[in-house]
Design a protein around this motif. Sequence first.
Motif, PDB file in Angstrom:
ATOM      1  N   THR A  33       0.829  -1.206   0.000  1.00  0.00           N
ATOM      2  CA  THR A  33       0.000   0.000   0.000  1.00  0.00           C
ATOM      3  C   THR A  33       0.863   1.254   0.000  1.00  0.00           C
ATOM      4  O   THR A  33       0.589   2.217  -0.727  1.00  0.00           O
ATOM      5  CB  THR A  33      -0.931   0.009   1.227  1.00  0.00           C
ATOM      6  OG1 THR A  33      -1.727  -1.172   1.218  1.00  0.00           O
ATOM      7  CG2 THR A  33      -1.836   1.237   1.208  1.00  0.00           C
ATOM      8  N   GLU A 192      -4.753   3.656 -13.969  1.00  0.00           N
ATOM      9  CA  GLU A 192      -5.788   2.651 -13.742  1.00  0.00           C
ATOM     10  C   GLU A 192      -5.200   1.385 -13.129  1.00  0.00           C
ATOM     11  O   GLU A 192      -5.846   0.738 -12.292  1.00  0.00           O
ATOM     12  CB  GLU A 192      -6.490   2.330 -15.060  1.00  0.00           C
ATOM     13  CG  GLU A 192      -7.369   3.479 -15.555  1.00  0.00           C
ATOM     14  CD  GLU A 192      -7.958   3.243 -16.940  1.00  0.00           C
ATOM     15  OE1 GLU A 192      -8.889   3.967 -17.332  1.00  0.00           O
ATOM     16  OE2 GLU A 192      -7.461   2.330 -17.647  1.00  0.00           O
ATOM     17  N   ASP A 195      -4.607   2.230  -9.472  1.00  0.00           N
ATOM     18  CA  ASP A 195      -5.889   2.273  -8.767  1.00  0.00           C
ATOM     19  C   ASP A 195      -6.467   0.878  -8.544  1.00  0.00           C
ATOM     20  O   ASP A 195      -7.076   0.605  -7.498  1.00  0.00           O
ATOM     21  CB  ASP A 195      -6.886   3.140  -9.542  1.00  0.00           C
ATOM     22  CG  ASP A 195      -6.701   4.623  -9.270  1.00  0.00           C
ATOM     23  OD1 ASP A 195      -5.826   4.960  -8.457  1.00  0.00           O
ATOM     24  OD2 ASP A 195      -7.423   5.432  -9.869  1.00  0.00           O
ATOM     25  N   LEU A 196      -6.300  -0.005  -9.519  1.00  0.00           N
ATOM     26  CA  LEU A 196      -6.782  -1.377  -9.371  1.00  0.00           C
ATOM     27  C   LEU A 196      -6.075  -2.074  -8.213  1.00  0.00           C
ATOM     28  O   LEU A 196      -6.708  -2.764  -7.398  1.00  0.00           O
ATOM     29  CB  LEU A 196      -6.570  -2.156 -10.668  1.00  0.00           C
ATOM     30  CG  LEU A 196      -7.046  -3.618 -10.676  1.00  0.00           C
ATOM     31  CD1 LEU A 196      -8.550  -3.690 -10.451  1.00  0.00           C
ATOM     32  CD2 LEU A 196      -6.671  -4.298 -11.994  1.00  0.00           C
ATOM     33  N   LYS A 199      -7.342  -0.704  -4.973  1.00  0.00           N
ATOM     34  CA  LYS A 199      -8.638  -1.316  -4.656  1.00  0.00           C
ATOM     35  C   LYS A 199      -8.447  -2.677  -3.993  1.00  0.00           C
ATOM     36  O   LYS A 199      -9.135  -3.022  -3.037  1.00  0.00           O
ATOM     37  CB  LYS A 199      -9.460  -1.494  -5.933  1.00  0.00           C
ATOM     38  CG  LYS A 199     -10.235  -0.285  -6.368  1.00  0.00           C
ATOM     39  CD  LYS A 199     -11.104  -0.638  -7.578  1.00  0.00           C
ATOM     40  CE  LYS A 199     -11.908   0.567  -8.043  1.00  0.00           C
ATOM     41  NZ  LYS A 199     -12.761   0.236  -9.211  1.00  0.00           N
ATOM     42  N   GLU A 200      -7.498  -3.435  -4.517  1.00  0.00           N
ATOM     43  CA  GLU A 200      -7.248  -4.778  -3.997  1.00  0.00           C
ATOM     44  C   GLU A 200      -6.812  -4.749  -2.537  1.00  0.00           C
ATOM     45  O   GLU A 200      -7.119  -5.667  -1.773  1.00  0.00           O
ATOM     46  CB  GLU A 200      -6.190  -5.478  -4.860  1.00  0.00           C
ATOM     47  CG  GLU A 200      -6.681  -5.831  -6.264  1.00  0.00           C
ATOM     48  CD  GLU A 200      -5.581  -6.438  -7.122  1.00  0.00           C
ATOM     49  OE1 GLU A 200      -4.436  -6.553  -6.634  1.00  0.00           O
ATOM     50  OE2 GLU A 200      -5.868  -6.783  -8.276  1.00  0.00           O
ATOM     51  N   LYS A 202      -7.740  -2.339  -0.593  1.00  0.00           N
ATOM     52  CA  LYS A 202      -8.802  -1.557   0.051  1.00  0.00           C
ATOM     53  C   LYS A 202      -8.349  -0.160   0.495  1.00  0.00           C
ATOM     54  O   LYS A 202      -8.831   0.372   1.505  1.00  0.00           O
ATOM     55  CB  LYS A 202      -9.399  -2.325   1.229  1.00  0.00           C
ATOM     56  CG  LYS A 202      -9.978  -3.684   0.845  1.00  0.00           C
ATOM     57  CD  LYS A 202     -10.720  -4.334   1.989  1.00  0.00           C
ATOM     58  CE  LYS A 202     -11.201  -5.729   1.621  1.00  0.00           C
ATOM     59  NZ  LYS A 202     -11.996  -5.782   0.368  1.00  0.00           N
ATOM     60  N   PHE A 204      -9.037   2.747  -0.851  1.00  0.00           N
ATOM     61  CA  PHE A 204      -9.853   3.489  -1.809  1.00  0.00           C
ATOM     62  C   PHE A 204      -9.578   4.999  -1.777  1.00  0.00           C
ATOM     63  O   PHE A 204      -9.617   5.668  -2.809  1.00  0.00           O
ATOM     64  CB  PHE A 204     -11.339   3.224  -1.534  1.00  0.00           C
ATOM     65  CG  PHE A 204     -11.706   1.763  -1.562  1.00  0.00           C
ATOM     66  CD1 PHE A 204     -11.757   1.068  -2.759  1.00  0.00           C
ATOM     67  CD2 PHE A 204     -11.994   1.089  -0.380  1.00  0.00           C
ATOM     68  CE1 PHE A 204     -12.093  -0.270  -2.790  1.00  0.00           C
ATOM     69  CE2 PHE A 204     -12.332  -0.264  -0.408  1.00  0.00           C
ATOM     70  CZ  PHE A 204     -12.376  -0.949  -1.606  1.00  0.00           C
ATOM     71  N   MET A 207      -6.716   6.257  -4.058  1.00  0.00           N
ATOM     72  CA  MET A 207      -6.773   6.060  -5.510  1.00  0.00           C
ATOM     73  C   MET A 207      -6.623   7.397  -6.245  1.00  0.00           C
ATOM     74  O   MET A 207      -7.137   8.428  -5.810  1.00  0.00           O
ATOM     75  CB  MET A 207      -8.097   5.397  -5.902  1.00  0.00           C
ATOM     76  CG  MET A 207      -8.211   3.951  -5.449  1.00  0.00           C
ATOM     77  SD  MET A 207      -9.880   3.290  -5.686  1.00  0.00           S
ATOM     78  CE  MET A 207     -10.135   3.596  -7.435  1.00  0.00           C
ATOM     79  N   SER A 210     -10.009   8.857  -7.227  1.00  0.00           N
ATOM     80  CA  SER A 210     -10.734   9.442  -6.103  1.00  0.00           C
ATOM     81  C   SER A 210     -10.183  10.814  -5.724  1.00  0.00           C
ATOM     82  O   SER A 210     -10.939  11.773  -5.501  1.00  0.00           O
ATOM     83  CB  SER A 210     -10.670   8.512  -4.886  1.00  0.00           C
ATOM     84  OG  SER A 210     -11.228   7.253  -5.178  1.00  0.00           O
TER      85      SER A 210
END
Length: 231
Positions: A33, A192, A195-196, A199-200, A202, A204, A207, A210
Amino acid sequence: MELPFYLSFNEFENKYYDNLEKWFEEYHNTSETDYLKALAEMYSPYLYYNFANDRLQADASIQIKDCFFPYHEKIGLSFCTSCENGKTTKKVKGMNHVFELKTITMMEYAQHILDKINRYFSKNNDKEGKNTLDFINNYEIITSREGAEYCVNYSQHQATLPFLKAYLPVYGQTVNIATYRDFIFSIVQIAEFIDLKLKEVKAFESMIYSKLKSDAKFKVQMSHQFLTMCN
């Protein structure tokens, strides 16, 4: 660790896990992360949120001061004093030089920096064994001016270094247009991908989509408030 900046999505994707492994080797108490957040911060400046399409789009541009003296060609003035980092300007022969803010592409900015370095090469003999990248952040070279040209803000320049290190030729006089076009096509794909991955895990709120959407909404709200106050 200095994260490499990629101009091609394929190269970015292929090197993702190799660079992640290097990240863990250098930063032991960290996570993927943290790595993704660093990537998001590095690539975000080259994107914007498009309200009409509800998606990210490329915006590889920079705002820069075009610094010149009015009619400088006619009166023989060929320099600009104290135009670095918003300092107060000085008078020369009773005249103030003029700033005009312009928005230029990162390709134009890169060429401007390359021209400065090559101009330095042509006038100095200490370039043996050195190349463009050795002088990419040299204060005297980057902030120098000859005649009517752009005034580079050195602090702002720091944020462009990852892109410039990836894009500027090690040797040569001109930047590569095809490589820049590939970057413009790739930057949204890179965002993208990041961001993917966010997302994985979490994350968010981190991103790119966002953050840029939130920033865009804030600017619109501030604009509406300003217009309301004016009316």
